[in-house]
Design a protein around this motif. Structure first.
Motif, PDB file in Angstrom:
ATOM      1  N   ASP A   1       0.896  -1.175   0.177  1.00  0.00           N
ATOM      2  CA  ASP A   1       0.048  -0.095  -0.070  1.00  0.00           C
ATOM      3  C   ASP A   1       0.785   1.152  -0.007  1.00  0.00           C
ATOM      4  N   SER A   2       0.818   1.965  -1.128  1.00  0.00           N
ATOM      5  CA  SER A   2       1.639   3.150  -1.291  1.00  0.00           C
ATOM      6  C   SER A   2       1.468   4.165  -0.254  1.00  0.00           C
ATOM      7  N   ASN A   3       0.182   4.231   0.619  1.00  0.00           N
ATOM      8  CA  ASN A   3      -0.257   4.934   1.522  1.00  0.00           C
ATOM      9  C   ASN A   3       0.310   4.785   3.048  1.00  0.00           C
ATOM     10  N   VAL A   4       0.980   3.405   3.017  1.00  0.00           N
ATOM     11  CA  VAL A   4       1.663   3.076   4.378  1.00  0.00           C
ATOM     12  C   VAL A   4       2.289   4.331   5.031  1.00  0.00           C
ATOM     13  N   LYS A   5       2.225   4.550   6.302  1.00  0.00           N
ATOM     14  CA  LYS A   5       2.951   5.792   6.960  1.00  0.00           C
ATOM     15  C   LYS A   5       4.112   4.829   7.631  1.00  0.00           C
ATOM     16  N   PHE A   6       5.335   5.641   7.655  1.00  0.00           N
ATOM     17  CA  PHE A   6       6.284   5.071   8.371  1.00  0.00           C
ATOM     18  C   PHE A   6       7.392   6.242   8.680  1.00  0.00           C
ATOM     19  N   GLU A   7       8.092   6.126   9.331  1.00  0.00           N
ATOM     20  CA  GLU A   7       9.179   7.196   9.948  1.00  0.00           C
ATOM     21  C   GLU A   7      10.414   7.017   9.299  1.00  0.00           C
ATOM     22  N   PHE A   8      10.892   8.074   8.226  1.00  0.00           N
ATOM     23  CA  PHE A   8      11.935   7.976   7.572  1.00  0.00           C
ATOM     24  C   PHE A   8      13.221   8.547   8.517  1.00  0.00           C
ATOM     25  N   GLY A   9      14.074   7.912   9.113  1.00  0.00           N
ATOM     26  CA  GLY A   9      15.165   8.345  10.028  1.00  0.00           C
ATOM     27  C   GLY A   9      16.425   7.993   9.160  1.00  0.00           C
ATOM     28  N   ASP A  10      17.610   7.994  10.043  1.00  0.00           N
ATOM     29  CA  ASP A  10      18.815   7.900   9.598  1.00  0.00           C
ATOM     30  C   ASP A  10      19.199   6.305   9.307  1.00  0.00           C
ATOM     31  N   LYS A  11      18.547   5.487   9.709  1.00  0.00           N
ATOM     32  CA  LYS A  11      18.911   4.146   9.350  1.00  0.00           C
ATOM     33  C   LYS A  11      18.227   3.795   8.036  1.00  0.00           C
ATOM     34  N   GLU A  12      16.973   4.447   7.716  1.00  0.00           N
ATOM     35  CA  GLU A  12      16.302   4.233   6.352  1.00  0.00           C
ATOM     36  C   GLU A  12      17.144   4.951   5.294  1.00  0.00           C
ATOM     37  N   LEU A  13      17.632   5.936   5.677  1.00  0.00           N
ATOM     38  CA  LEU A  13      18.590   6.849   4.807  1.00  0.00           C
ATOM     39  C   LEU A  13      19.674   5.933   4.375  1.00  0.00           C
ATOM     40  N   LEU A  14      20.326   5.481   5.468  1.00  0.00           N
ATOM     41  CA  LEU A  14      21.733   4.506   5.389  1.00  0.00           C
ATOM     42  C   LEU A  14      21.280   3.238   4.419  1.00  0.00           C
ATOM     43  N   LEU A  15      20.077   2.805   4.639  1.00  0.00           N
ATOM     44  CA  LEU A  15      19.582   1.685   3.927  1.00  0.00           C
ATOM     45  C   LEU A  15      19.577   1.905   2.386  1.00  0.00           C
ATOM     46  N   MET A  16      18.878   3.194   1.958  1.00  0.00           N
ATOM     47  CA  MET A  16      18.663   3.682   0.649  1.00  0.00           C
ATOM     48  C   MET A  16      20.066   3.831   0.035  1.00  0.00           C
ATOM     49  N   ARG A  17      20.925   4.488   0.745  1.00  0.00           N
ATOM     50  CA  ARG A  17      22.314   4.650   0.047  1.00  0.00           C
ATOM     51  C   ARG A  17      23.082   3.559  -0.219  1.00  0.00           C
ATOM     52  N   TYR A  18      22.711   2.502   0.749  1.00  0.00           N
ATOM     53  CA  TYR A  18      23.757   1.222   0.387  1.00  0.00           C
ATOM     54  C   TYR A  18      22.904   0.564  -0.818  1.00  0.00           C
ATOM     55  N   LEU A  19      21.547   0.484  -0.979  1.00  0.00           N
ATOM     56  CA  LEU A  19      21.120  -0.136  -1.938  1.00  0.00           C
ATOM     57  C   LEU A  19      21.395   0.693  -3.482  1.00  0.00           C
ATOM     58  N   ASP A  20      21.390   1.994  -3.255  1.00  0.00           N
ATOM     59  CA  ASP A  20      22.042   2.607  -4.272  1.00  0.00           C
ATOM     60  C   ASP A  20      23.267   2.370  -5.220  1.00  0.00           C
ATOM     61  N   GLU A  21      24.012   1.926  -4.210  1.00  0.00           N
ATOM     62  CA  GLU A  21      25.511   1.433  -4.333  1.00  0.00           C
ATOM     63  C   GLU A  21      25.552  -0.007  -4.647  1.00  0.00           C
ATOM     64  N   TYR A  22      25.028  -0.867  -3.750  1.00  0.00           N
ATOM     65  CA  TYR A  22      25.057  -2.290  -4.005  1.00  0.00           C
ATOM     66  C   TYR A  22      23.867  -3.003  -4.689  1.00  0.00           C
ATOM     67  N   GLN A  23      22.792  -2.250  -4.638  1.00  0.00           N
ATOM     68  CA  GLN A  23      21.548  -2.759  -5.465  1.00  0.00           C
ATOM     69  C   GLN A  23      20.697  -3.855  -4.715  1.00  0.00           C
ATOM     70  N   ARG A  24      21.333  -4.625  -3.605  1.00  0.00           N
ATOM     71  CA  ARG A  24      20.463  -5.743  -2.772  1.00  0.00           C
ATOM     72  C   ARG A  24      20.889  -5.746  -1.611  1.00  0.00           C
ATOM     73  N   ILE A  25      20.049  -6.107  -0.595  1.00  0.00           N
ATOM     74  CA  ILE A  25      20.437  -6.427   0.541  1.00  0.00           C
ATOM     75  C   ILE A  25      19.689  -7.452   1.347  1.00  0.00           C
ATOM     76  N   THR A  26      20.102  -7.999   2.575  1.00  0.00           N
ATOM     77  CA  THR A  26      19.652  -9.365   3.177  1.00  0.00           C
ATOM     78  C   THR A  26      18.974  -8.581   4.532  1.00  0.00           C
ATOM     79  N   VAL A  27      18.258  -9.139   5.273  1.00  0.00           N
ATOM     80  CA  VAL A  27      17.843  -8.715   6.723  1.00  0.00           C
ATOM     81  C   VAL A  27      19.050  -8.692   7.445  1.00  0.00           C
TER      82      VAL A  27
END
Length: 226
Positions: free
Chosen positions: A154-180
């Motif tokens: 659901d694109s309307n799901v609400k969540f808090e986008f903090g430092d850890k989420e930003l770190l995740l997005m930067r990682y994916l921009d560079e390495y494309q995939r990530i596991t838990v």
């Protein structure tokens, strides 16, 4: 057979075309009728994924060899699936004659609206395992995959986008995939929290989960990556 319909809409040509495509994301071959649990595993995996066909009477090489007196197998197939699938799976059974007294049984499984489905043991109903289809394999569904089946996206799901989420997005921009496990180490957080965050971002359609025999991984959602 409330959850199964017996139809006759496929021709021998249709079966041959399916056999020519080969086993993969949507097709599974069985030379003969497998044991109940193994058959339930394939059907559940298709129901939990994008649907598919199980062709019984086609060998691994894609040769249409058929079953003798297939009508005797129909009842046993239905009983096996209804006793080993929870919740019960909707499917259709078709018998396609290929020669005198030889038929192919086709089990057509649509993607389910009631997933996740599980394979259970009738005498131990609490022992249950969910499966998903990945290429030509039916693999056990991860905790994250099961959670996403239950909640959907659901694109309307609400969540808090903090430092850890930003770190995740930067990682994916560079390495494309990530596991838990990789995200838990990257963000220095417990695995349970890493799982929750990845599932939440997938529900919000920012990430995409990829089931894999070697271990599920997440990527940026296609619409975002583009």
């Amino acid at each position: 057979m409330d959850y199964a319909k017996l139809e006759r809409t496929l021709s021998l040509g249709d079966v041959q075309r399916l056999a020519d495509i080969g086993e993969g994301q949507f097709i599974e071959f069985k030379r003969r009728v497998p044991d109940a649990r193994r058959l339930a595993k394939e059907v559940v995996a298709f129901a939990n994924s994008n649907g598919g066909h199980v062709l019984i009477g086609v060998n691994d090489a894609g040769n249409v060899v058929g079953l003798r007196d297939a009508h005797e197998e129909i009842y046993a197939l239905s009983e096996a699936l209804e006793s080993h699938c929870y919740p019960r799976v909707h499917y259709t059974l078709e018998r396609v004659e290929i020669a005198k007294r030889r038929e192919v049984v086709v089990i057509k499984v649509p993607e389910s609206e009631g997933k996740p489905h599980y394979v259970i043991e009738p005498d131990e109903p609490m022992r249950r395992t969910a499966y998903v289809r990945v290429r030509d394999m039916s693999i056990e569904a991860s905790r994250e995959a099961r959670r996403l089946m239950r909640t959907g996206t659901d694109s309307n799901v609400k969540f808090e986008f903090g430092d850890k989420e930003l770190l995740l997005m930067r990682y994916l921009d560079e390495y494309q995939r990530i596991t838990v496990a990789q995200f838990a180490r990257l963000a220095d957080i417990p695995s349970k929290r890493a799982s929750h965050t990845l599932v939440l971002l997938t529900r919000a359609e920012l990430l995409q989960l990829h089931p894999d025999p070697a271990g599920d991984y997440f990527t940026l959602a296609r619409n975002r990556a583009a």
